[in-house]
Write a protein that holds these residues in place. Structure first.
Motif, PDB file in Angstrom:
ATOM      1  N   GLU A 127      24.458  34.072  40.956  1.00  0.00           N
ATOM      2  CA  GLU A 127      25.439  34.474  39.955  1.00  0.00           C
ATOM      3  C   GLU A 127      25.803  35.946  40.123  1.00  0.00           C
ATOM      4  OE1 GLU A 127      26.902  32.402  37.664  1.00  0.00           O
ATOM      5  OE2 GLU A 127      25.895  30.871  38.868  1.00  0.00           O
ATOM      6  N   LYS A 130      28.960  36.835  42.270  1.00  0.00           N
ATOM      7  CA  LYS A 130      30.330  36.527  41.884  1.00  0.00           C
ATOM      8  C   LYS A 130      31.138  37.821  41.802  1.00  0.00           C
ATOM      9  CE  LYS A 130      29.530  32.124  39.595  1.00  0.00           C
ATOM     10  NZ  LYS A 130      29.652  31.332  38.347  1.00  0.00           N
ATOM     11  N   SER A 131      32.429  37.702  42.151  1.00  0.00           N
ATOM     12  CA  SER A 131      33.217  38.938  42.309  1.00  0.00           C
ATOM     13  C   SER A 131      34.649  38.744  41.827  1.00  0.00           C
ATOM     14  CB  SER A 131      33.204  39.367  43.777  1.00  0.00           C
ATOM     15  OG  SER A 131      33.861  40.588  43.954  1.00  0.00           O
ATOM     16  N   ASN A 132      34.826  38.619  40.511  1.00  0.00           N
ATOM     17  CA  ASN A 132      36.162  38.588  39.891  1.00  0.00           C
ATOM     18  C   ASN A 132      37.108  37.596  40.557  1.00  0.00           C
ATOM     19  OD1 ASN A 132      35.430  40.638  38.051  1.00  0.00           O
ATOM     20  ND2 ASN A 132      35.831  42.196  39.624  1.00  0.00           N
ATOM     21  N   GLY A 133      36.603  36.412  40.857  1.00  0.00           N
ATOM     22  CA  GLY A 133      37.452  35.375  41.423  1.00  0.00           C
ATOM     23  C   GLY A 133      37.667  35.467  42.911  1.00  0.00           C
ATOM     24  N   LYS A 134      37.178  36.528  43.549  1.00  0.00           N
ATOM     25  CA  LYS A 134      37.334  36.655  44.998  1.00  0.00           C
ATOM     26  C   LYS A 134      36.327  35.767  45.730  1.00  0.00           C
ATOM     27  CE  LYS A 134      39.058  41.419  45.272  1.00  0.00           C
ATOM     28  NZ  LYS A 134      38.829  42.744  45.911  1.00  0.00           N
ATOM     29  N   ASN A 168      41.450  38.958  49.334  1.00  0.00           N
ATOM     30  CA  ASN A 168      40.739  38.057  48.423  1.00  0.00           C
ATOM     31  C   ASN A 168      39.264  37.913  48.805  1.00  0.00           C
ATOM     32  OD1 ASN A 168      40.774  36.330  46.138  1.00  0.00           O
ATOM     33  ND2 ASN A 168      40.710  34.549  47.499  1.00  0.00           N
ATOM     34  N   ASP A 170      35.350  39.596  49.287  1.00  0.00           N
ATOM     35  CA  ASP A 170      34.399  40.653  48.921  1.00  0.00           C
ATOM     36  C   ASP A 170      33.133  40.442  49.749  1.00  0.00           C
ATOM     37  OD1 ASP A 170      32.981  42.673  47.770  1.00  0.00           O
ATOM     38  OD2 ASP A 170      32.864  41.799  45.768  1.00  0.00           O
TER      39      ASP A 170
END
Length: 346
Positions: A127, A130-134, A168, A170
């Protein structure tokens, strides 16, 4: 022996999020298998010892904490494993002569002594990646880089190049936990006595998570500057009393007990790797042969496995590359093809 009614009352009074209470409420097998575990403990533990373990170590009468619970559940799975082998003597948390520390248990079986310690590490959470939707690309080292500064510079340059060409994406670096493995080895070392004879063996069980963690922690021992190699990044004299490390996915099976096949408490139903310390104090060939009668390990299968994408290639892949991928490859290409799902049910 504690009767089922008393066990049931302890679990019913536990916090709502406690895995055993959740299992009791949902009527899954995790709780019913647990009751059999408790009955097995009664072979050599007193009623008072069992009650204390359930209330305080398994947190049935304490505030629930997941990491503390998983450590104690791991210990319990390992203790019960050794209670289920033929033994003439079994000692629970009894200090070994020459130390003031106590491992989980010591067992005398067929003239051999097995001293056992168990650990369940806190593993990095996916978890956190995770990177802001990237899309996230995770970079991991297999073993230690010979030059830390060069390795950091190479990662930064790779990250810049990859993200520049894909807005897009990361790129993140995974935290290496090999120092945790070193700490486990050194902690177990002081609980075991110096070499006494060829028929006494000291074992460290480590409960891990998904397939990638089994590969990663195997690499901590055998990849570049691995702890069980001649060029270990740590001083082997500080863990030479540990004869072998047994890695398993017990943490995953306890943590995801509703979603796995079989009995999450039973290490015989888990994925297990028996890994010898090449830097141990003595050979102990007979003791290794004896303990392996009781521990089902996939180590030989993994070592003999040929990664499929190399089988039909004329290119000679470096053994260093193949060795740090073999565990995952074996699980995916062999076990799952044989419909042996030791993680999630299919």
């Amino acid at each position: 022996m504690m009767i089922d009614m008393e066990i049931n009352k302890l679990v019913q009074d536990a916090e709502a999020t406690h895995p055993l209470k959740v299992s009791l409420r949902k009527e899954t097998r995790y709780y019913t298998d647990f009751k059999q575990v408790v009955h097995t403990l009664a072979k050599k533990m007193t009623k008072e010892q069992i009650r204390d373990y359930l209330k305080n170590k398994l947190l049935l009468s304490q505030n629930y904490n997941q990491e503390a619970y998983l450590q104690s559940a791991t210990e319990l799975s390992v203790i019960v494993k050794f209670l289920n082998i033929p033994f003439s003597d079994f000692q629970y948390e009894r200090p070994i002569n020459g130390t003031n520390k106590n491992p989980e248990c010591s067992v005398v079986s067929n003239g051999f002594i097995f001293n056992v310690e168990a650990k369940c590490p806190i593993l990095p959470s996916k978890e956190s990646l995770k990177s802001n939707g990237k899309q996230v690309l995770v970079y991991k080292n297999a073993g230690r880089a010979p030059n830390l500064k060069d390795a950091k510079d190479a990662f930064i340059n790779m990250k810049i190049d990859l993200e520049k060409n894909n807005e897009n994406l990361d790129v993140k670096q995974w935290n290496n936990k090999d120092n945790t493995m070193k700490d486990f080895l050194e902690s177990a070392h002081v609980k075991f006595a110096d070499y006494r004879n060829e028929k006494e063996i000291n074992l460290l069980f480590v409960a891990l998570g998904d397939e990638f963690s089994l590969q990663e922690w195997t690499n901590f021992l055998y990849a570049a500057q691995g702890l069980f190699t001649r060029n270990s990044f740590a001083d082997p004299r500080n863990y030479s009393r540990v004869d072998a490390v047994i890695l398993s996915n017990l943490r995953f099976r306890h943590e995801n007990n509703e979603k796995v096949n079989g009995n999450a408490w039973n290490i015989d139903e888990a994925f297990v790797l028996f890994l010898c310390n090449q830097l141990r104090q003595a050979n102990k060939k007979e003791a290794f042969s004896e303990i392996l009668k009781y521990i089902h390990s996939y180590t030989s299968d993994v070592n003999n496995h040929q990664i499929q994408w190399t089988a039909n290639s004329d290119f000679q892949y470096p053994s260093e590359l193949l060795n740090v991928l073999k565990v995952i490859s074996f699980i995916r290409e062999v076990l799952e093809n044989e419909n042996k799902y030791l993680w999630l049910k299919k």
